[in-house]
Design an enzyme around this catalytic site. Sequence first.
Site, short mmCIF file in Angstrom:
data_model
loop_
_atom_site.label_atom_id
_atom_site.label_comp_id
_atom_site.label_asym_id
_atom_site.label_seq_id
_atom_site.Cartn_x
_atom_site.Cartn_y
_atom_site.Cartn_z
N GLN A 111 0.82 -1.22 0.00
CA GLN A 111 0.00 0.00 0.00
C GLN A 111 0.85 1.27 0.00
OE1 GLN A 111 -3.58 -0.86 0.49
NE2 GLN A 111 -3.92 1.11 -0.47
N LYS A 114 1.84 1.73 -3.60
CA LYS A 114 0.65 1.99 -4.41
C LYS A 114 0.17 3.43 -4.20
CE LYS A 114 -2.69 -0.90 -3.67
NZ LYS A 114 -3.93 -1.70 -3.55
N LYS A 126 -2.75 -0.61 6.66
CA LYS A 126 -3.70 -1.69 6.36
C LYS A 126 -4.19 -2.24 7.69
CE LYS A 126 -5.32 -3.79 2.71
NZ LYS A 126 -5.41 -3.33 1.32
N GLY A 165 -12.43 0.16 2.86
CA GLY A 165 -12.79 -1.25 2.73
C GLY A 165 -11.68 -2.07 2.08
N ASP A 166 -11.85 -3.37 2.13
CA ASP A 166 -11.02 -4.33 1.41
C ASP A 166 -11.88 -5.61 1.41
OD1 ASP A 166 -8.02 -4.52 0.41
OD2 ASP A 166 -8.40 -6.43 1.38
N THR A 209 -11.92 1.08 -8.41
CA THR A 209 -10.84 0.10 -8.59
C THR A 209 -11.00 -0.62 -9.92
OG1 THR A 209 -10.94 -0.20 -6.20
CG2 THR A 209 -9.51 -1.69 -7.42
N ASN A 240 -16.63 -6.25 -5.59
CA ASN A 240 -16.68 -4.89 -6.11
C ASN A 240 -15.69 -4.62 -7.25
OD1 ASN A 240 -14.89 -2.32 -5.34
ND2 ASN A 240 -17.06 -1.80 -5.31
N SER A 376 -10.36 7.16 -3.09
CA SER A 376 -10.47 7.37 -1.64
C SER A 376 -9.81 8.69 -1.26
CB SER A 376 -9.77 6.24 -0.88
OG SER A 376 -10.62 5.13 -0.71
#
Length: 444
Positions: A111, A114, A126, A165-166, A209, A240, A376
């Site tokens: 992350q 990213k 995370k 979210g994840d 995404t 999603n 986000s």
Amino acid sequence: MSYVNEVYEMLQKKHPYEAEFLEAAKRILDSLTPIVDANEDLYRRNALLERFVEPERIVSFRVPWTDDQGKNHVNLGYRVQFNSAIGPYKGGLRFHPTVNQSILKFLGMEQILKNSLTGLPIGGGKGGADFDPHGRSDAEVMRFCQSFMTELYKYIGKDVDVPAGDIGVGGREVAYLYGQYKRITNLYEGVLTGKGLSFGGSLARPEATGYGLIYITEEMLRAAGEELKGKSVVVSGSGNVAQYAIQKAQERGALVLSCSDSDGFIYDPDGIKLDLLFEIKQKRRGRIREYAEKAPRSEYHAGEKPWSVKCDIALPCATQNEINGEDAKKLLKNGCTVVAEGANMPSDEEAIDAYLAAKILYMPAKAANAGGVAVSALEMSQNSERLSWSFEEVDSRLKDIMVNIYRNVSAASEKYAHKGNFVIGANVAGFEKVAAAMLAQGLV
Ligand code: GLU
């Protein structure tokens, strides 16, 4: 011994039981070798890599909750606040039985890079819990989220750490978490993203995404003188990310042949019917085997993954390590020439080696699925100015961000490896900005 190897050996000694984290750290460190070699003295003097591989902070806590039958449970909750050099910690919460500290550290490290690639001011984090929301009632999920947030609220805030979210955490969970944060702190602030539209969520966040994945895939194809139109696409997953990747790919004239869940995959030679998929997944939280009951020419393959389906493009959108070396060989043998990752780290090391050896177009997750966290960050901006932007505005910014990511990754691949090695390109392009900020801020 090289600096990269020294740091990796140190990690192995310190965290011998964190297999997933060690694997991710090794892959990332190895691919940073060209930039580390070029700056070795500076980085060593500043203990840059030793700091980069250790989270700034990890909180872990118990999450007690009561189910609908009155039985009590205790899960483990975590937040890994990995790196805040370029912005507040940012990254999703995952609720899944496999969640542990090692997996969250691996996802957190990904992350950092990213989030840096998006070009927006967000650090890496995370979190999550080993809680399984499947088969749980809304009331149980709500009680779990409330208990989770009753501990987590102490460590987050709109300028501190902004979870989202994840896997296992979608709009419903984010809403319950937000409600509890607000109740405890008395603050109405953008502390979570992926919120509902009626309480500060951003238009186009659910789509981001999947759409972003298609935008970067198109850019990669364009650079190679090709287009998405007319291509056959295999998608895994049905959450999603997969849903909106399918939607955008179809809008662009591609034929999407599959989707999947952890029980099996659907093959539909006529193209996945999105209305049906939405009805099963969004309305009923059902399993995709139900798709085959309603779409006559489709097939349900229980217990299998879709990688043996012949396709031009593969978009893994389910979970980590879902494509192994064997799967990658099947894809290549059947003529697949593009892999872009919607899930986090879906290809294992052997699979990636196979793509690179075959010189296909391969865009790794941290670049390919960065659209979600990018929007986000746009949600955070909207919350800060207490305004909301139109769908078109958010979507057009998302497109620009994905095109920029492609260009930066491609340029870095050319500078530090060879053009087209987007693995090195993405890691180095993401790392450069974080390293510069860490060096400038001193030994913290
Ligand atoms: N969980 C997503 C990711 O892996 C989104 C994170 C976010 O929006 O903060 O990037």
